[in-house]
Design an enzyme around this catalytic site. Structure first.
Site, PDB file in Angstrom:
ATOM      1  N   HIS A 212       0.831  -1.156   0.019  1.00 31.22           N
ATOM      2  CA  HIS A 212       0.096  -0.205   0.025  1.00 31.22           C
ATOM      3  C   HIS A 212       0.851   1.204  -0.031  1.00 31.22           C
ATOM      4  O   HIS A 212       0.594   2.134  -0.869  1.00 31.22           O
ATOM      5  CB  HIS A 212      -0.956  -0.188   1.108  1.00 31.22           C
ATOM      6  CG  HIS A 212      -1.649   1.464   1.348  1.00 31.22           C
ATOM      7  ND1 HIS A 212      -3.075   1.348   1.149  1.00 31.22           N
ATOM      8  CD2 HIS A 212      -1.468   2.320   2.144  1.00 31.22           C
ATOM      9  CE1 HIS A 212      -3.212   2.604   1.671  1.00 31.22           C
ATOM     10  NE2 HIS A 212      -2.331   3.146   2.016  1.00 31.22           N
ATOM     11  N   GLU A 213       1.839   1.288   0.933  1.00 32.16           N
ATOM     12  CA  GLU A 213       2.678   2.500   0.958  1.00 32.16           C
ATOM     13  C   GLU A 213       3.709   2.540  -0.271  1.00 32.16           C
ATOM     14  O   GLU A 213       3.908   3.737  -0.810  1.00 32.16           O
ATOM     15  CB  GLU A 213       3.772   2.308   2.111  1.00 32.16           C
ATOM     16  CG  GLU A 213       2.962   2.189   3.402  1.00 32.16           C
ATOM     17  CD  GLU A 213       2.089   3.421   3.520  1.00 32.16           C
ATOM     18  OE1 GLU A 213       2.150   4.195   2.990  1.00 32.16           O
ATOM     19  OE2 GLU A 213       0.985   3.298   4.478  1.00 32.16           O
ATOM     20  N   HIS A 216       1.579   4.414  -2.733  1.00 33.98           N
ATOM     21  CA  HIS A 216       1.686   5.891  -2.695  1.00 33.98           C
ATOM     22  C   HIS A 216       3.043   6.342  -3.149  1.00 33.98           C
ATOM     23  O   HIS A 216       2.820   7.281  -3.879  1.00 33.98           O
ATOM     24  CB  HIS A 216       1.774   6.424  -1.110  1.00 33.98           C
ATOM     25  CG  HIS A 216       0.346   6.037  -0.327  1.00 33.98           C
ATOM     26  ND1 HIS A 216      -0.843   6.876  -0.975  1.00 33.98           N
ATOM     27  CD2 HIS A 216       0.154   5.657   0.744  1.00 33.98           C
ATOM     28  CE1 HIS A 216      -1.717   6.686  -0.298  1.00 33.98           C
ATOM     29  NE2 HIS A 216      -1.127   5.951   0.834  1.00 33.98           N
ATOM     30  N   GLU A 294      -6.306   7.167  -1.147  1.00 33.45           N
ATOM     31  CA  GLU A 294      -6.064   5.968  -0.417  1.00 33.45           C
ATOM     32  C   GLU A 294      -6.456   4.580  -1.228  1.00 33.45           C
ATOM     33  O   GLU A 294      -6.028   3.542  -1.192  1.00 33.45           O
ATOM     34  CB  GLU A 294      -6.840   5.917   1.115  1.00 33.45           C
ATOM     35  CG  GLU A 294      -6.179   6.988   1.959  1.00 33.45           C
ATOM     36  CD  GLU A 294      -4.766   6.573   2.290  1.00 33.45           C
ATOM     37  OE1 GLU A 294      -4.625   5.429   2.500  1.00 33.45           O
ATOM     38  OE2 GLU A 294      -3.962   7.509   2.364  1.00 33.45           O
TER      39      GLU A 294
END
Lengths: 370, 187
Positions: A212-213, A216, A294
């Site tokens: 997930h990071e 980003h 997100e």
């Protein structure tokens, strides 16, 4: 964990036994295990069952494209709010002090241009030093490979899956469960997780969070969010100043009212409207951008791991965790995987939330994994 | 030059620019595919380097599993000698090594002593992670291949890609043997 109905390896054969989570467990679920699931419907499997919506690979790419487009529109709206607010204030203040209306229009245009140039310049500064500031604000400490081999391995795996350079790895010493990414360029990125997260998550769940990071980083969200945050801050400050000056002018310039009385009323209305509405609108846009990002990072996480179960499990644990992280700075709350301040049960479509609710995120993840 | 002349010049400029962009896009895509392939190579080499250490470390505990250990060693040396060969043979040799290692890991579950050995556990984390890295680099390779193949096959690139030397790339696919779930006999 019953992953029968989720076994994506059967739909995408090239995930095969080389699939990332299987070697560790000594061979994944055999195809024979799948039919057993409907026969034994326990609540856990019911939640895990994918909804009827079936997103194919192309839909996933389309989802990323749509997300990017939404963010660009939202950023444009934000710049517009700033320019309109600046212009309105620049016009209204001279009117209130009794200046010539034609002169007021010129100062209005000037203020609008100033807002445009100033917000761009400020954004440039913030994005150049952003990553160091964020690491400092959160108290994250870079760790060498020998100190956290599994975390380093997981981060390296995800950087390989994304085809990006390996980010720096940092740990925050707190029992709270959270993680964030920083760095305004993919080749200057860092990924930080909390000690609590390292202790409580399984390897698969950690992988989902790190992916997930990495999402980003890959989507350059840090740059977007830093720029957006700076612009919102600017709009809020300018409008605060405007509101104060209304009070100031209103009480002291009674003699000026005779010159252009009608315009003064309009000017006061404009100032109050901008002063009250612009910061609200700007914050709402900022949070909307944050929520879009997100969702996008969740989708990217699944694209990288091909395994939504890990991230779903991690989000559940993060949702249930009751350790607050009081030292986190509000300035960076939108960078975390879950908001460190909010209680997560709150209605998340709420206009001012930085993150969608965990429930909504899990729902979308299940749709992606079908 | 008349208006018609200028229109022709403008059209030519637009077409040339378009072809330049098309060509640059195809080159970038091909380079990404090559880079992704080299990343797989890096990870495969790392695994070939780790395997002898692992075999050495578990030999003392798993003396009864000579067949499995021999299969791993054989698969490794086959992979080493396939390294300089054609891509297809390399893919097959590495898949065989994956299968042999998978069986070794599955068998090691029934040796609790192994879990107490810090050295073995570290090696196992390194090998597990390397397996993951191979899987992820292969996934990235396949993603890059899909993007590049779509680019090559899309109109209008499909008209000129062949003559400019851009071909479709092969996917890194799992073999039948690779897909088998290792059988574990408990005794």
């Amino acid at each position: 964990m019953p992953i029968g109905p989720w076994d994506t390896s059967r739909e995408t054969p090239r995930n095969g036994p080389w699939g990332q989570h299987e070697p560790a467990q000594g061979g994944g679920p055999s195809p024979d295990a799948a039919p057993a699931d409907p026969a034994a419907p326990d609540p856990a499997t019911d939640v895990m069952r994918p909804p009827p919506v079936r997103l194919t690979r192309t839909d996933f790419l389309a989802a990323i494209a749509a997300n990017k487009r939404n963010t660009e529109i939202l950023c444009a709206v934000l710049i517009l709010i700033g320019v309109v607010a600046g212009g309105g204030i620049g016009w209204a203040l001279p009117i209130l002090t009794g200046a010539d209306p034609a002169m007021a229009i010129r100062t209005g245009l000037g203020a609008a241009g100033f807002m445009l140039v100033f917000s761009l310049a400020w954004t440039l500064i913030a994005t150049s030093f952003g990553d160091k500031m964020v690491l400092g604000l959160t108290g994250a400490r870079e760790v060498p490979r020998a100190e956290a081999p599994v975390l380093h391995n997981v981060v390296e795996e995800m950087s390989i899956a994304a085809g990006l350079p390996m980010p720096r790895v940092a740990i925050v010493e707190t029992d709270a469960l959270n993680a964030f990414a920083t760095g305004t360029r993919p080749d200057h990125a860092a990924i930080a997780v909390t000690r609590g997260l390292l202790n409580r998550l399984t390897r698969d769940e950690l992988q989902g969070v790190v992916a997930h990071e990495m999402g980003h980083v890959a989507n350059n969200d840090v740059l977007y969010m830093t720029a957006v945050g700076v612009m919102v801050g600017l709009i809020v400050v300018v409008n605060d100043l405007a509101l104060r000056s209304v009070r100031f002018v209103d009480t002291r310039s009674g003699s000026n009212r005779n010159k252009n009385g009608g315009l003064i009323v309009v000017a006061i209305l404009v100032l109050v409207a901008i002063g009250l509405l612009a910061p609200l609108a700007a914050r709402a846009v900022q949070m909307a951008v944050s929520r879009q990002r997100e969702y996008l990072a969740d989708a990217t996480s699944v694209k990288l791991t091909r395994n939504p179960i890990g991230l779903i499990g991690a989000l559940r644990k993060l949702d249930r965790a009751d350790v607050r992280w009081d030292n986190a700075s509000k300035a960076v709350q939108h960078l975390f995987i879950v908001n460190p301040f909010k209680k997560f049960g709150e209605s998340a479509s709420a206009l001012m939330a930085t993150h969608p609710s965990v429930e909504q995120r899990i729902e979308r993840l299940q749709a992606l994994g079908a | 030059m008349g208006t018609a002349g200028w229109i022709v010049v403008a059209a030519i400029v637009v077409i040339v620019l378009f072809v330049v962009m098309l060509y640059n896009g195809l080159v970038a895509g091909r380079n990404q595919v090559e880079a992704a392939w080299r990343q797989i190579d890096v990870q495969l080499k790392r695994r070939r380097d780790l395997v002898p250490n692992l075999v050495e470390a578990v030999k003392g505990y798993m003396g009864h599993e000579q067949d499995t250990l021999q299969a791993v060693i054989k698969a490794r040396s086959a992979a080493v000698s396939a390294e300089s060969g054609p891509r297809e043979g390399q893919i097959q040799a590495e898949a065989a090594l994956s299968g042999a290692l998978g069986r070794l890991f599955a068998l090691s579950e029934s040796y609790p002593d192994l879990k107490a050995n810090q050295n073995v556990m570290q090696l196992q984390e390194e090998l597990t992670s390397t397996e993951n890295k191979i899987a992820f680099s292969r996934q990235h390779y396949n993603d890059s291949v899909m993007a590049q193949n779509t680019r090559v096959e899309s109109f209008p690139a499909v008209l000129v890609a062949g003559s400019m030397g851009f071909a479709k790339h092969p996917y890194f696919e799992a073999t039948e043997q690779d897909r088998e779930v290792p059988q574990v006999k408990l005794r």
